[in-house]
Design a protein around this motif. Structure first.
Motif, PDB file in Angstrom:
ATOM      1  N   ASN A  43      38.404  16.412  -4.907  1.00 46.90           N
ATOM      2  CA  ASN A  43      38.244  15.469  -3.790  1.00 46.90           C
ATOM      3  C   ASN A  43      38.829  14.075  -4.051  1.00 46.90           C
ATOM      4  O   ASN A  43      38.088  13.106  -4.307  1.00 46.90           O
ATOM      5  CB  ASN A  43      36.764  15.364  -3.429  1.00 46.90           C
ATOM      6  CG  ASN A  43      36.158  16.715  -3.087  1.00 46.90           C
ATOM      7  OD1 ASN A  43      36.848  17.735  -3.093  1.00 46.90           O
ATOM      8  ND2 ASN A  43      34.880  16.737  -2.794  1.00 46.90           N
ATOM      9  N   ARG A  59      37.961  12.071  -7.660  1.00 47.04           N
ATOM     10  CA  ARG A  59      36.555  12.186  -8.033  1.00 47.04           C
ATOM     11  C   ARG A  59      36.495  13.002  -9.325  1.00 47.04           C
ATOM     12  O   ARG A  59      36.976  14.148  -9.363  1.00 47.04           O
ATOM     13  CB  ARG A  59      35.774  12.881  -6.939  1.00 47.04           C
ATOM     14  CG  ARG A  59      34.365  13.225  -7.379  1.00 47.04           C
ATOM     15  CD  ARG A  59      33.555  13.825  -6.265  1.00 47.04           C
ATOM     16  NE  ARG A  59      32.265  14.284  -6.735  1.00 47.04           N
ATOM     17  CZ  ARG A  59      31.422  15.003  -6.012  1.00 47.04           C
ATOM     18  NH1 ARG A  59      31.753  15.326  -4.776  1.00 47.04           N
ATOM     19  NH2 ARG A  59      30.276  15.384  -6.509  1.00 47.04           N
ATOM     20  N   ASP A 105      33.974  11.218  -3.626  1.00 51.98           N
ATOM     21  CA  ASP A 105      34.768  11.484  -2.415  1.00 51.98           C
ATOM     22  C   ASP A 105      35.393  10.238  -1.768  1.00 51.98           C
ATOM     23  O   ASP A 105      35.133   9.937  -0.588  1.00 51.98           O
ATOM     24  CB  ASP A 105      33.897  12.224  -1.380  1.00 51.98           C
ATOM     25  CG  ASP A 105      33.374  13.543  -1.924  1.00 51.98           C
ATOM     26  OD1 ASP A 105      33.741  13.907  -3.058  1.00 51.98           O
ATOM     27  OD2 ASP A 105      32.584  14.197  -1.222  1.00 51.98           O
ATOM     28  N   LYS A 154      27.882   9.949   4.835  1.00 55.65           N
ATOM     29  CA  LYS A 154      29.056  10.138   3.968  1.00 55.65           C
ATOM     30  C   LYS A 154      30.296  10.451   4.795  1.00 55.65           C
ATOM     31  O   LYS A 154      30.310  10.239   5.997  1.00 55.65           O
ATOM     32  CB  LYS A 154      28.801  11.208   2.904  1.00 55.65           C
ATOM     33  CG  LYS A 154      28.308  12.551   3.459  1.00 55.65           C
ATOM     34  CD  LYS A 154      28.473  13.704   2.492  1.00 55.65           C
ATOM     35  CE  LYS A 154      27.553  13.692   1.308  1.00 55.65           C
ATOM     36  NZ  LYS A 154      27.655  14.955   0.521  1.00 55.65           N
ATOM     37  N   TYR A 241      33.718  25.925   3.354  1.00 57.23           N
ATOM     38  CA  TYR A 241      34.283  24.664   3.856  1.00 57.23           C
ATOM     39  C   TYR A 241      35.704  24.902   4.321  1.00 57.23           C
ATOM     40  O   TYR A 241      36.571  25.251   3.524  1.00 57.23           O
ATOM     41  CB  TYR A 241      34.271  23.598   2.761  1.00 57.23           C
ATOM     42  CG  TYR A 241      32.940  22.935   2.563  1.00 57.23           C
ATOM     43  CD1 TYR A 241      31.897  23.597   1.928  1.00 57.23           C
ATOM     44  CD2 TYR A 241      32.716  21.642   3.013  1.00 57.23           C
ATOM     45  CE1 TYR A 241      30.661  22.992   1.747  1.00 57.23           C
ATOM     46  CE2 TYR A 241      31.485  21.024   2.837  1.00 57.23           C
ATOM     47  CZ  TYR A 241      30.471  21.706   2.206  1.00 57.23           C
ATOM     48  OH  TYR A 241      29.251  21.095   2.037  1.00 57.23           O
ATOM     49  N   VAL A 277      31.833  25.308  -7.061  1.00 58.55           N
ATOM     50  CA  VAL A 277      31.304  25.665  -5.731  1.00 58.55           C
ATOM     51  C   VAL A 277      32.369  26.527  -5.057  1.00 58.55           C
ATOM     52  O   VAL A 277      33.455  26.043  -4.721  1.00 58.55           O
ATOM     53  CB  VAL A 277      30.998  24.406  -4.888  1.00 58.55           C
ATOM     54  CG1 VAL A 277      30.377  24.810  -3.558  1.00 58.55           C
ATOM     55  CG2 VAL A 277      30.070  23.452  -5.633  1.00 58.55           C
ATOM     56  N   PHE A 282      38.630  20.830   0.468  1.00 57.85           N
ATOM     57  CA  PHE A 282      38.005  19.561   0.859  1.00 57.85           C
ATOM     58  C   PHE A 282      39.002  18.407   0.671  1.00 57.85           C
ATOM     59  O   PHE A 282      39.016  17.728  -0.347  1.00 57.85           O
ATOM     60  CB  PHE A 282      36.755  19.328  -0.005  1.00 57.85           C
ATOM     61  CG  PHE A 282      35.760  18.366   0.597  1.00 57.85           C
ATOM     62  CD1 PHE A 282      34.719  18.825   1.391  1.00 57.85           C
ATOM     63  CD2 PHE A 282      35.863  16.997   0.364  1.00 57.85           C
ATOM     64  CE1 PHE A 282      33.794  17.937   1.947  1.00 57.85           C
ATOM     65  CE2 PHE A 282      34.943  16.106   0.914  1.00 57.85           C
ATOM     66  CZ  PHE A 282      33.910  16.574   1.698  1.00 57.85           C
ATOM     67  N   ASP A 303      35.525  22.543  -5.767  1.00 63.15           N
ATOM     68  CA  ASP A 303      34.895  21.466  -6.558  1.00 63.15           C
ATOM     69  C   ASP A 303      35.341  21.510  -8.022  1.00 63.15           C
ATOM     70  O   ASP A 303      34.585  21.124  -8.932  1.00 63.15           O
ATOM     71  CB  ASP A 303      33.359  21.532  -6.461  1.00 63.15           C
ATOM     72  CG  ASP A 303      32.856  20.983  -5.130  1.00 63.15           C
ATOM     73  OD1 ASP A 303      33.669  20.770  -4.210  1.00 63.15           O
ATOM     74  OD2 ASP A 303      31.631  20.765  -5.007  1.00 63.15           O
TER      75      ASP A 303
HETATM   76  C1  BMA Z   1      30.089  18.277   0.339  1.00 62.11           C
HETATM   77  C2  BMA Z   1      30.505  17.084  -0.490  1.00 62.11           C
HETATM   78  C3  BMA Z   1      31.778  17.367  -1.257  1.00 62.11           C
HETATM   79  C4  BMA Z   1      31.795  18.740  -1.906  1.00 62.11           C
HETATM   80  C5  BMA Z   1      31.348  19.804  -0.920  1.00 62.11           C
HETATM   81  C6  BMA Z   1      31.274  21.191  -1.526  1.00 62.11           C
HETATM   82  O1  BMA Z   1      28.817  18.083   0.867  1.00 62.11           O
HETATM   83  O2  BMA Z   1      29.485  16.756  -1.360  1.00 62.11           O
HETATM   84  O3  BMA Z   1      31.890  16.403  -2.273  1.00 62.11           O
HETATM   85  O4  BMA Z   1      33.100  19.038  -2.328  1.00 62.11           O
HETATM   86  O5  BMA Z   1      30.075  19.450  -0.424  1.00 62.11           O
HETATM   87  O6  BMA Z   1      30.404  21.219  -2.602  1.00 62.11           O
END
Ligand code: BMA
Length: 335
Positions: A43, A59, A105, A154, A241, A277, A282, A303
């Protein structure tokens, strides 16, 4: 020239044309590239420096689980990265208690009026994630403004210019209404108000149901602000995501002009499917090539690493024209 077999044509049209094309060298940055010990890097905010160098503000998560930011610079935005030997921006919980559990992020907006880069990032406080803002001219010295949006909030970026005299910021507060994108305005980057709902998560089975958030900063085009946003699909085996696209009015960015129904980019490559993750793409930053059309999108993958995908603003707008619908500001009941 002979016409293609009808069966071949139908197979081709059953596929979605790739709007974002992955770089063959992906992932372009991993923890193995880092000059000091880390758990993962992902990120990253992105910008071009005056000499054309690509700067990523990454990050970086250490092996306590806490994140800080670290700058990486490259002449071509793909390889040959020069990474700061030490963290570039560390959490400073003594002066900024909201950073106690790290900073995450970042999104970078160069603001011509200020001749500075404005970095917005998540500050992970005991009360949950909030939004902090810092200014920098060189990514070596930062002027911290502290928390500008209290938790839980965020996924923030500043627009690069004032709109009707005010700075404008996209963010994602968690409210009883759900996790939607909001826009707020400020005369001085410190005091924020006139909060408005900008784009809502859909409901039910949609790919962007329940939770959405801004991805890179909004991109100014002659047609409007082009906005990539991430949608989070909750499944029994975890979240997915993915990335969607919308267009907002240039002088009234609360007004959504077009929103695509389907996602345009999602986890498919191994480094996106598997990591700390799973199933995450992202993006937090982009750079634009000199042609004003080719866009380089830097995204965190699972991640764990940073990857690059390229697209064309013209193609993205054409896709929205063909596939977008006029956002009716659908309330939950309508969907
Ligand atoms: C989101 C953020 C991102 C992260 C994503 C997957 O809520 O916190 O920083 O990459 O989750 O874990």
């Amino acid at each position: 020239m002979t016409a293609p077999e009808p069966s071949l044509m139908s197979v081709e049209s059953a596929h979605y044309p790739p709007l974002l094309v992955r770089h063959p060298g992906n992932p372009i940055l991993t923890r193995n590239d880092w000059p000091y010990s880390i758990n993962s890097v992902f990120n990253a905010g992105a910008t071009l420096l005056p000499d054309g160098t690509t700067l990523l503000l990454c990050r970086v998560e250490d092996r306590r689980g806490l994140s800080h930011l670290c700058a990486a610079r490259s002449k071509n935005g793909v390889d040959g990265w020069e990474i700061d030997r030490e963290p570039t921006l560390m959490p400073n919980p003594k002066q900024y208690p909201e950073e106690i559990w790290g900073i995450e992020d970042p999104r970078i907006t160069f603001v011509p009026e200020l001749q500075q880069y404005v970095v917005t990032y998540t500050s992970y406080s005991r009360g949950g994630p909030g939004v902090s803002l810092a200014l920098t001219k060189d990514f070596r010295n930062f002027e911290r403004y502290g928390v500008i949006m209290p938790p839980d909030d965020k996924d923030t970026a500043l627009f690069p210019r004032r709109i009707n005299g005010f700075w404008a910021l996209i963010h994602r507060p968690m409210t009883n209404l759900g996790a939607h994108m909001w826009i707020s305005y400020s005369p001085d980057l410190r005091h924020w108000g006139r909060h408005r709902l900008m784009l809502e998560a859909r409901r039910g089975a949609w790919w962007d149901a329940n939770k959405i958030g801004l991805s890179p900063p909004p991109i100014e085009t002659s047609r409007g602000w082009l906005v990539f946003y991430h949608g989070v699909r909750h499944t029994p085996s975890g979240c997915i995501y993915r990335l969607g696209l919308a267009l907002f009015d240039l002088e009234n960015p609360e007004k959504c002009l077009l929103r695509g129904d389907s996602w345009i980019f999602g986890p498919e490559a191994d480094y996106e499917l598997h990591g700390d993750v799973d199933d995450v793409v992202f993006p937090c930053g982009y750079t634009m090539d000199a042609d004003g059309d080719t866009i380089n999108i830097y995204y965190g993958a699972a991640d764990c690493s940073i990857a690059l995908a390229r697209s064309s603003v013209r193609a993205l707008l054409a896709w929205l024209d063909a596939n977008g619908t006029c956002e009716r500001r659908q309330r939950a009941e309508d969907v």
